[in-house]
Scaffold this motif. Structure first.
Motif, short mmCIF file in Angstrom:
data_model
loop_
_atom_site.label_atom_id
_atom_site.label_comp_id
_atom_site.label_asym_id
_atom_site.label_seq_id
_atom_site.Cartn_x
_atom_site.Cartn_y
_atom_site.Cartn_z
N ILE A 97 70.86 129.38 -52.26
CA ILE A 97 69.89 129.21 -51.17
C ILE A 97 70.56 128.53 -49.97
CG2 ILE A 97 67.78 128.00 -50.45
CD1 ILE A 97 66.74 128.49 -53.35
N TYR A 98 71.25 127.43 -50.23
CA TYR A 98 71.92 126.71 -49.13
C TYR A 98 73.00 127.59 -48.50
CZ TYR A 98 74.32 123.10 -46.51
OH TYR A 98 74.91 122.38 -45.50
N GLY A 99 73.78 128.25 -49.34
CA GLY A 99 74.84 129.13 -48.83
C GLY A 99 74.28 130.27 -48.00
N TRP A 100 73.15 130.85 -48.43
CA TRP A 100 72.51 131.94 -47.68
C TRP A 100 72.07 131.44 -46.31
CZ3 TRP A 100 71.50 137.09 -48.01
CH2 TRP A 100 70.53 137.60 -47.15
N ARG A 101 71.41 130.29 -46.30
CA ARG A 101 70.83 129.77 -45.07
C ARG A 101 71.88 129.27 -44.08
NH1 ARG A 101 65.45 128.51 -44.47
NH2 ARG A 101 64.12 129.40 -46.07
N THR A 102 73.04 128.86 -44.57
CA THR A 102 74.07 128.31 -43.68
C THR A 102 75.17 129.31 -43.31
OG1 THR A 102 75.30 127.40 -45.57
CG2 THR A 102 73.71 125.94 -44.47
N THR A 103 75.15 130.48 -43.91
CA THR A 103 76.15 131.50 -43.58
C THR A 103 75.61 132.40 -42.48
OG1 THR A 103 77.00 131.52 -45.85
CG2 THR A 103 77.49 133.45 -44.49
N HIS A 140 58.32 135.15 -48.42
CA HIS A 140 59.72 135.52 -48.16
C HIS A 140 60.35 134.75 -46.99
CE1 HIS A 140 63.23 138.21 -47.59
NE2 HIS A 140 63.09 138.43 -48.89
N PRO A 141 59.63 134.55 -45.87
CA PRO A 141 60.24 133.79 -44.77
C PRO A 141 60.61 132.36 -45.17
CG PRO A 141 58.28 134.93 -44.00
CD PRO A 141 58.33 135.09 -45.49
N TRP A 142 59.84 131.75 -46.07
CA TRP A 142 60.14 130.38 -46.48
C TRP A 142 61.19 130.35 -47.58
CZ3 TRP A 142 55.23 131.99 -45.15
CH2 TRP A 142 54.72 131.39 -44.01
N ILE A 143 61.27 131.38 -48.37
CA ILE A 143 62.27 131.44 -49.44
C ILE A 143 63.63 131.82 -48.88
CG2 ILE A 143 62.97 132.64 -51.55
CD1 ILE A 143 59.95 133.09 -52.11
N ALA A 144 63.67 132.90 -48.11
CA ALA A 144 64.94 133.45 -47.63
C ALA A 144 65.19 133.22 -46.15
CB ALA A 144 64.99 134.95 -47.94
N GLY A 145 64.17 132.77 -45.42
CA GLY A 145 64.34 132.58 -43.98
C GLY A 145 64.27 133.88 -43.21
N VAL A 146 63.83 134.95 -43.87
CA VAL A 146 63.76 136.26 -43.25
C VAL A 146 62.37 136.85 -43.49
CG1 VAL A 146 64.75 138.60 -43.22
CG2 VAL A 146 66.21 136.64 -43.74
N PRO A 147 61.62 137.14 -42.42
CA PRO A 147 60.30 137.76 -42.62
C PRO A 147 60.44 139.23 -43.04
CG PRO A 147 60.75 137.53 -40.29
CD PRO A 147 61.89 136.88 -41.02
N VAL A 148 59.57 139.64 -43.98
CA VAL A 148 59.60 141.02 -44.45
C VAL A 148 58.74 141.90 -43.53
CG1 VAL A 148 58.97 142.55 -46.36
CG2 VAL A 148 59.97 140.33 -46.82
N LEU A 149 57.66 141.36 -43.06
CA LEU A 149 56.68 142.15 -42.31
C LEU A 149 56.89 142.13 -40.81
CD1 LEU A 149 53.52 141.13 -44.36
CD2 LEU A 149 54.89 143.22 -44.55
N ALA A 150 58.00 141.60 -40.33
CA ALA A 150 58.26 141.57 -38.89
C ALA A 150 58.68 142.95 -38.41
CB ALA A 150 59.37 140.58 -38.58
N GLY A 151 58.20 143.28 -37.24
CA GLY A 151 58.56 144.50 -36.51
C GLY A 151 58.93 145.61 -37.33
#
Length: 189
Positions: free
Chosen positions: A53-59, A178-189
């Protein structure tokens, strides 16, 4: 990126010890005892999740390949199947008559779906790495278990419907979380 790679490697090594290096696992378990061994494995797995999780968010995401335009939509369908398979792996299910390792197959589907939807470096490491772990696990666990003996017990139709309903509920929760878990929204645009 190093932290993300370390998390994927730690997850894979801890899980693969049972099927790839059972002697090493047995000697560790013999030296420290079964309970402490399970505790150590659980702590290492929690650490691996934290590292991922930390590696995903900081890379920073860097382009590696161009995913197909339909990949995102297919991924959303595959995620429901993956959640369902991971869930039914723990109990009786008719799926277990056709799929020997539903949980690992679910992880493999989760991984493939995300690789179809994302074309960046960190997706390649996380989803490619965990997909490779699941594939190696399917092969090594099957080899160690020998011939597949399908379970005699299957779930009742009501239990199967309940499994699908629970998978749908979890899918919906994960879709919005998903946005809170991965920092990426699934339902955006």
């Amino acid at each position: 990126m190093t932290i993300l790679v370390a998390g994927v490697l730690l997850w894979s090594i801890v899980h693969l010890m049972k099927s790839v290096t059972p002697g090493v696992r047995a000697s560790i378990q013999g030296a420290i005892g079964e309970g402490p061994h399970k505790g150590l494995a659980a702590l290492l797995l929690l650490a691996s999740v934290g590292l991922m999780i930390y590696g995903w968010r900081t890379t920073p995401a860097e382009f590696v390949y161009d995913p197909p335009v339909w990949g995102r939509h297919l991924n959303m369908t595959l995620m429901f199947i993956a959640i369902y398979l991971i869930g039914v792996a723990q109990g009786k299910s008719r799926v277990r008559q056709w799929i020997r390792h539903p949980m690992l197959t679910g992880v493999l589907i989760w991984s493939a779906g995300h690789l179809l939807a994302n074309g960046d470096n960190r997706s390649l490491v996380l989803f490619g790495g965990l997909g490779l772990w699941a594939l190696i696990s399917i092969i090594t666990v099957s080899r160690n278990e020998g011939a597949w003996v399908k379970p005699a017990d299957v779930a009742t139709p009501g239990r199967e419907v309940l499994s699908v309903a629970i998978a749908a509920l979890l899918y919906t929760v994960l879709l919005f979380a998903h946005p809170w878990i991965a920092g990426v929204p699934v339902l955006a645009g």
